[in-house]
Enzyme design. Structure first.
Site, PDB file in Angstrom:
ATOM      1  N   THR A 173       2.889  -7.863   7.064  1.00 31.68           N
ATOM      2  CA  THR A 173       4.344  -6.970   7.324  1.00 31.68           C
ATOM      3  C   THR A 173       5.238  -6.834   6.491  1.00 31.68           C
ATOM      4  OG1 THR A 173       3.304  -7.453  10.196  1.00 31.68           O
ATOM      5  CG2 THR A 173       4.947  -6.299   9.765  1.00 31.68           C
ATOM      6  N   ARG A 409      -6.320   7.695   1.183  1.00 36.43           N
ATOM      7  CA  ARG A 409      -6.276   6.448  -0.227  1.00 36.43           C
ATOM      8  C   ARG A 409      -7.458   6.728  -0.789  1.00 36.43           C
ATOM      9  NH1 ARG A 409      -2.724   2.015   2.885  1.00 36.43           N
ATOM     10  NH2 ARG A 409      -0.802   3.271   3.330  1.00 36.43           N
ATOM     11  N   HIS A 514      -6.462  -3.511   2.117  1.00 37.93           N
ATOM     12  CA  HIS A 514      -6.323  -3.833   3.389  1.00 37.93           C
ATOM     13  C   HIS A 514      -8.049  -3.637   3.298  1.00 37.93           C
ATOM     14  CE1 HIS A 514      -5.041  -2.960   7.702  1.00 37.93           C
ATOM     15  NE2 HIS A 514      -6.438  -2.874   7.734  1.00 37.93           N
ATOM     16  N   ARG A 553      -8.842   3.436   5.927  1.00 38.33           N
ATOM     17  CA  ARG A 553      -7.054   3.820   6.820  1.00 38.33           C
ATOM     18  C   ARG A 553      -6.240   4.420   6.502  1.00 38.33           C
ATOM     19  NH1 ARG A 553      -2.381   0.935   6.954  1.00 38.33           N
ATOM     20  NH2 ARG A 553      -2.504   0.367   5.081  1.00 38.33           N
TER      21      ARG A 553
END
Length: 576
Positions: A173, A409, A514, A553
């Site tokens: 984060t 992406r 990710h 994502r």
């Protein structure tokens, strides 16, 4: 490591419950003692050791004695040390005007504040050793998902211990720059942005190539607006809404001016956790789960000094993040990514999967690993997708565009990898720079090339000035006509004509970003067995889980995942 003198002065505290100490009042009132003091923090490259000199309750000298940060991070490191001179109390990213909100800056501030604790004679959390204890809920991982779960559960009068194996909180984060996706929010309505949950659902399913778990996507979408209002209620600035790749409309909520969401969100969650007496233990590594029959009833933990203890609890929430920094694990599940750089912090190693499998939990889609298209080419800094969302274009080394920059992406990454050298340049103008505060971070880190003319910019990046000038002129004309005749970029995503000097460029290449697969959960964040039944007492949230994002994502859905599902996990663990 804190110097021997410090450990001799400060006693080790033995903790056996989740009640927090009352050191905050002591910290506010205590005066720093004259002398030389040291502290440590965790930067991107590892531990940062700083030494301060104090005279008459004022810091007169602050130096980094040991650090392994890369060359681009030195400016941020030195800036924070300079800010410390003349201080008589703690530093923070928010109040001391630190630019470049990176893990380097955070690590130096943590190190300075630990040294200030030492000067005040106050024991720090990183010095503590813990023994067996108990509480209502144990949360493993002090990133965004873990602290959202902690704040929500604590608000329901549950006692909480959060365990973090790293020396600082935040995890991935801390890297997050884009924002939080949500639809039909109060912020969107206030800005006149028309959106719908159904459109958001469709965008997410399409972006994930329909490999997503529909029940997880529906819950994520439906709970978004409430979570946005909850975060605002905690003090989060989500007043700016931008556009990210794969989204049909602006729905990425972020601080004013497009400031990076991650450091701001973590400060809000840290403060909220403290206000609700959530105990956060850093340098405490979970090594396994405790069970009674089929029910999970706690965790096994290793202190910083290697000693071990157990915490018994009524529920456990796993929020340890993904495994993007475990390159052996990445290549095991996705061999084509062998040799790729990673954008993940060093603690993202996938420890939790073995614990979950040991108690009968299952995993899903571990082979689904996302690469982000715009990692800075030399130092592998994440260049947020919002730069493209605010108007930037991509050109190859020949000075030509080659893709709709606002595609998903995976599409943009594949397009970049097919160019000469497997890299490209993000190119934008002063108007785009001023529209997005995150760009100032890149400027301060020294990764942007700049010039007062397009021809001058081409020279800076060893590119044909004729080709780049032609490309920029054509794009400006298409932008003004509202039609991308070359690659079909939507008119709403062509937000700037790119004709305001000075001009900027940064070399980019795809990098591991990710891990979309992970622990299998239901919409209530129960950890599931392979037969679909829940493991009693065990929950999970955030990047450690799988199924929400499917095969790709969308930008803005990652932080959305951790806040929405972190809150859900905390609520259900507390109420069930």
């Amino acid at each position: 490591m804190i110097m021997a003198m410090l450990t001799a002065i400060l006693p080790v505290a033995l903790m056996s419950s989740c009640s927090s100490d009352n050191s905050q009042d002591e910290q506010a009132d205590a005066t720093m003692r004259d002398g030389t003091w040291e502290g440590t923090g965790e930067g991107r490259g590892g531990t940062i050791l700083v030494r301060i000199t104090v005279e008459k309750n004022v810091i007169t000298s602050a130096k980094a004695i040991s650090q392994s940060e890369s060359s681009f991070a030195q400016e941020a490191l030195n800036e924070v040390l300079d800010k410390a001179i003349g201080q008589s109390d703690y530093l923070s990213m928010e109040t001391d005007g630190v630019t470049g909100a990176t893990l380097t800056s955070t690590g130096v501030i943590d190190a300075l504040n630990m040294a200030i604790d030492a000067a005040k004679g106050i024991s720090t959390d990183n010095d503590k050793t813990y023994t067996d204890g108990e509480c209502d809920i144990v949360i493993v991982g002090a990133g965004g998902a873990g602290l959202c779960a902690a704040v929500e559960a604590a608000s329901l009068s549950r006692s909480i211990i959060v365990l973090e194996k790293e020396g600082i909180i935040g995890g991935n984060t801390n890297y997050s720059t884009g924002g939080i996706n949500a639809a039909e929010t109060s912020v969107q309505k206030g800005l006149g942005i028309e959106d719908s949950k159904d459109l958001f659902y469709d965008d997410t399913m399409k972006g994930g190539h329909y490999l997503n778990d529909p029940s997880l996507v529906r819950s994520f979408v439906d709970n978004g607006p409430l979570t946005i209002d909850w975060l605002i209620g905690l003090g989060t600035d989500l007043s700016d809404v931008g556009l990210m790749g794969g989204s049909s409309v602006k729905r990425t909520h972020r601080p004013k001016g497009g400031t990076a969401i991650g450091p701001h969100l973590m400060k809000v969650l840290k403060d909220a956790s403290a206000s609700k007496n959530v105990e956060i233990r850093t340098n405490n590594k979970v090594t396994g789960l405790l069970t009674e029959g089929e029910r999970v009833c706690g965790v096994k933990v290793e202190n910083k000094d290697g000693s071990t203890y157990k915490i018994r609890s009524k529920a456990v929430i796993i929020a340890t993040g993904g495994f993007g920094a475990n390159l052996d694990m990445v290549t095991r599940y996705c061999p084509s990514l062998k040799g790729f750089p990673t954008l993940n912090h060093k603690g993202a190693t996938g420890d939790a999967f073995t614990w979950v499998e040991a108690v009968g939990g299952s995993t899903i889609q571990l082979e689904q690993i996302q690469i982000h298209p715009t990692s800075e080419y030399v130092n592998h800094i994440l260049i947020t997708e919002a730069v493209r969302g605010n108007g930037a274009i991509l050109v190859n080394q020949e000075g030509r565009r080659f893709v709709d920059e606002m595609q998903t992406r995976d599409v943009v990454s594949d397009a970049i990898l097919s160019q000469t050298g497997g890299m490209a340049y993000l190119v934008f103008d002063e108007q785009v720079r001023k529209s997005l505060a995150s760009i100032e971070t890149y400027y301060n880190q020294g990764v942007l090339k700049t010039a007062t003319s397009i021809e001058g910019l081409a020279a800076e990046i060893s590119m044909s000035p004729t080709s780049l000038s032609e490309t920029m002129a054509r794009y400006t004309k298409m932008q003004q006509n509202g039609c991308d005749e070359d690659f079909g970029r939507a008119a709403s995503a062509m937000t700037a004509p790119l004709n305001v000097a000075p001009y900027y460029a940064v070399g980019v290449t795809p990098a591991i970003h990710h891990t979309m697969g992970g622990i299998k959960v239901d919409k209530d964040m129960h950890v599931l067995r392979s037969d679909g039944t829940a493991v009693p007492g065990l929950y999970a949230a955030g990047e450690v889980t799988g199924g929400l994002h499917g095969g790709n994502r969308l930008g803005g859905n990652g932080v959305g995942d951790i806040v929405v599902n972190g809150k859900i996990a905390g609520h259900n663990a507390a109420t069930e």
